[in-house]
Design a protein around this motif. Structure first.
Motif, short mmCIF file in Angstrom:
data_model
loop_
_atom_site.label_atom_id
_atom_site.label_comp_id
_atom_site.label_asym_id
_atom_site.label_seq_id
_atom_site.Cartn_x
_atom_site.Cartn_y
_atom_site.Cartn_z
N ALA A 76 -45.66 14.26 4.75
CA ALA A 76 -45.06 13.09 5.40
C ALA A 76 -46.12 12.22 6.04
N GLY A 77 -45.87 10.92 5.99
CA GLY A 77 -46.78 9.98 6.61
C GLY A 77 -46.30 9.47 7.95
N ALA A 78 -45.06 9.79 8.30
CA ALA A 78 -44.50 9.29 9.57
C ALA A 78 -43.39 10.22 10.04
N VAL A 79 -43.25 10.30 11.36
CA VAL A 79 -42.15 11.03 11.97
C VAL A 79 -41.55 10.14 13.04
N PHE A 80 -40.24 9.98 13.00
CA PHE A 80 -39.53 9.14 13.96
C PHE A 80 -38.45 9.96 14.65
N TRP A 81 -38.30 9.73 15.95
CA TRP A 81 -37.22 10.38 16.68
C TRP A 81 -36.76 9.50 17.82
N ASN A 82 -35.57 9.81 18.34
CA ASN A 82 -35.04 9.14 19.53
C ASN A 82 -35.32 10.00 20.75
N ARG A 83 -35.64 9.36 21.84
CA ARG A 83 -36.18 10.05 22.99
C ARG A 83 -35.17 10.99 23.66
N ARG A 84 -35.74 12.07 24.23
CA ARG A 84 -35.00 13.00 25.08
C ARG A 84 -35.55 12.89 26.50
N TYR A 85 -34.79 13.36 27.48
CA TYR A 85 -35.15 13.09 28.87
C TYR A 85 -35.25 14.33 29.75
N GLY A 86 -34.95 15.51 29.21
CA GLY A 86 -35.17 16.73 29.97
C GLY A 86 -36.66 17.07 30.03
N GLY A 87 -37.08 17.75 31.08
CA GLY A 87 -38.49 18.07 31.24
C GLY A 87 -39.09 18.88 30.09
N PRO A 88 -38.52 20.03 29.74
CA PRO A 88 -39.07 20.81 28.63
C PRO A 88 -39.07 20.04 27.31
N GLU A 89 -38.04 19.26 27.06
CA GLU A 89 -37.96 18.49 25.82
C GLU A 89 -39.04 17.43 25.77
N ARG A 90 -39.27 16.75 26.90
CA ARG A 90 -40.31 15.73 26.94
C ARG A 90 -41.68 16.35 26.72
N ALA A 91 -41.90 17.56 27.24
CA ALA A 91 -43.18 18.22 27.04
C ALA A 91 -43.41 18.53 25.56
N VAL A 92 -42.36 19.02 24.88
CA VAL A 92 -42.48 19.30 23.45
C VAL A 92 -42.79 18.01 22.69
N VAL A 103 -33.83 20.65 13.93
CA VAL A 103 -34.48 21.90 14.32
C VAL A 103 -33.63 22.59 15.39
N LEU A 104 -33.19 23.79 15.10
CA LEU A 104 -32.50 24.60 16.11
C LEU A 104 -33.58 25.33 16.91
N ASP A 105 -33.89 24.79 18.06
CA ASP A 105 -35.00 25.29 18.87
C ASP A 105 -34.43 26.04 20.07
N GLU A 106 -34.52 27.35 20.03
CA GLU A 106 -34.11 28.18 21.16
C GLU A 106 -35.28 28.99 21.68
N GLU A 107 -36.51 28.57 21.32
CA GLU A 107 -37.69 29.35 21.65
C GLU A 107 -38.74 28.61 22.47
N SER A 108 -38.74 27.27 22.43
CA SER A 108 -39.74 26.54 23.19
C SER A 108 -39.56 26.80 24.69
N PRO A 109 -40.66 26.87 25.45
CA PRO A 109 -40.56 27.16 26.88
C PRO A 109 -39.64 26.19 27.60
N GLY A 110 -38.71 26.74 28.35
CA GLY A 110 -37.82 25.93 29.16
C GLY A 110 -36.61 25.38 28.45
N ILE A 111 -36.55 25.48 27.11
CA ILE A 111 -35.40 24.96 26.38
C ILE A 111 -34.22 25.90 26.61
N ARG A 112 -33.10 25.36 27.02
CA ARG A 112 -31.93 26.17 27.36
C ARG A 112 -31.09 26.43 26.11
N PRO A 113 -30.91 27.67 25.73
CA PRO A 113 -30.07 27.95 24.55
C PRO A 113 -28.65 27.41 24.74
N LEU A 114 -28.06 26.96 23.66
CA LEU A 114 -26.72 26.38 23.71
C LEU A 114 -25.67 27.44 24.05
N GLY A 115 -24.62 27.01 24.73
CA GLY A 115 -23.49 27.89 24.97
C GLY A 115 -22.64 28.04 23.72
#
Length: 451
Positions: free
Chosen positions: A93-109, A36-48
């Motif tokens: 889908a019956g399951a969703v798996f992901w590897n953890r992120r550690y930034g504040g906005p990402e953790r909130a999402v 997911v290219l997410d440049e819209e969630s609150p606090g997510i910093r758009p890529l350079g």
């Protein structure tokens, strides 16, 4: 009726040592890879710009590798909480798996998504994949985060050793009816009008296979020179793994265990520890890119910005040889040697007296390895406002640094040869006078801290 598993790829664009992917394989149902290219969630910093260029290549490589093993990568754009839920519905889908992120906005999402999906009866699990040690497992005796690297790293090393890397899957059971996907080209991650990425294309090959090759090359050929020559920008002794780690094309566990196996990677592995320190700091201070970690630095008396000085620094036209060479290397390749990063950052902050946040923003846009932790963390370290900082003494003299680490001028000759001519460009600031101005400004901070 199969209920597919979605593997939500983020900063872990690899097949080997990917716990989320392994969990989906072990579940035994068809697998859908999702980015997911997410440049819209609150606090997510758009890529350079440079990061977007790298992401394009890494996603193309990941999609190809998934397809070779029977899987597929779905690309979707938008706020992740909505997009992932839509993908779950579309795929039943019956399951969703992901590897953890550690930034504040990402953790909130991630926390919000996990709650909503579980309430809907979807299995959700997250895994440790991007750090050797989870941030909540390394604290002082008082339960607070470490502010100095040496005790932090000793505490890490007192914990059980990082887990062994997981093997790369040979086969991935793809879904019979894949859900709709965006076309990567439609995201327009690559620059055009103008296409400024020629130097990046000549310098880098994104993707997991290239990352694995580079790790082997470094450990087999360059590690022996690392401790001695890593500070010399022309020596070619650094690992060049930082963008690979940033995008998760190789995991820190792979780097750790393969490095340990050599029996001579101690100094290099401590640099991996510095990366951990940056991410742990971000975990506890999510506003690291915008707020001084040491709040007494809010009193620093930044003078009125001179846009011409900032632009001269950005373009490598300061009249200071090592600074100009570094900034031009950055502009062409999307990368800069670490020693030179410190020198160029110090010059901006302490000779030009320009707010570290403006430098951090430029590096964010131009570095292929800029991430949410290391970029602001290292800028704050140089500024003296961050962790493990000694601001009153750490003012790099770029001329002395060049004499010490580029004594034959090989690096300067490659990137800023006019500085070695009979008529070198004049500096835009006097190093001695500007150093005194910086010390005077830091004295203001020191007095403010005393109250």
């Amino acid at each position: 009726m199969p209920s597919p598993s979605i593997v939500w790829f983020r900063d872990d664009l690899r097949l080997a040592d990917n716990p989320a992917l392994r969990a989906a394989i072990d579940r035994g149902e068809p697998i859908i890879g999702l980015y997911v290219l997410d440049e819209e969630s609150p606090g997510i910093r758009p890529l350079g710009g440079a990061a977007r260029w790298w992401l394009n290549g890494s996603l193309a490589s990941l999609a190809e590798r998934l397809a070779e093993r029977g899987g597929a990568l779905v690309l979707r754009r938008g706020p992740a909480d909505r997009v992932v839920r839509e993908a779950v519905t579309d795929a039943a889908a019956g399951a969703v798996f992901w590897n953890r992120r550690y930034g504040g906005p990402e953790r909130a999402v991630d926390a919000g998504l996990k709650a909503v999906l579980r309430d809907a009866g979807v299995e959700v699990a997250s895994f440790a994949a991007s750090l050797l040690f989870e941030p909540w497992t390394v604290t002082t005796g008082a339960g607070t985060p470490y502010a100095v690297f040496s005790p932090f790293w000793r505490a890490c090393q007192s914990l059980p050793a990082p887990r062994a890397p997981l093997p790369e899957p040979r086969e991935i059971a793809g879904a019979r009816h894949p859900i709709d996907s965006d076309r990567l080209d439609d995201w327009e991650l690559l620059p055009h009008e103008p296409d400024w990425a020629g130097g990046l294309r000549e310098t880098w090959e994104p993707g997991e296979p290239a990352a694995r090759r580079r790790l082997r090359e470094f450990l087999n050929n360059d590690l022996g020179h690392y401790a001695r020559a890593r500070d010399e920008p022309a020596a070619g002794a650094t690992s060049l793994l930082s963008p690979r780690l940033r995008w998760g094309e190789v995991s820190p566990h792979q780097v750790w265990h393969e490095g340990v196996a050599t029996g001579r990677a101690g100094k290099f592995l401590s640099e991996l520890g510095w990366r951990e320190f940056a991410w742990h700091t971000l975990f506890h201070s999510p506003d690291l890119a915008t707020q001084n970690l040491r709040r007494e630095f809010d009193a620093f008396p930044w003078p009125r910005l001179r846009p011409s000085a900032l632009e001269a620094w950005r373009r490598g036209h300061t009249g200071i040889a090592l600074v100009d060479a570094g900034m031009r290397e950055l502009w062409v390749t999307g990368y800069m040697h670490n020693r030179v990063r410190m020198v160029t950052a110090s010059f901006l902050i302490k000779n030009l007296l320009i707010d570290w946040r403006l430098g951090e923003q430029w590096f964010w846009d131009t570095l292929v390895d800029a991430d949410a932790a290391n970029n602001p963390f290292n800028w704050q370290w140089v500024a003296g406002s961050g962790a493990d900082a000694a601001p009153y003494f750490r003012i790099f003299n770029p001329d002395l640094q060049a004499k010490k680490f580029d004594p034959d001028g090989h690096y300067v000759r490659q990137w800023a040869p006019e500085h070695l001519s009979d008529d070198p460009p004049p500096p835009i600031v006097d190093l001695r006078e500007s150093r005194q101005a910086a010390l005077a400004a830091y004295d203001v901070v020191k007095r403010a801290a005393r109250g």
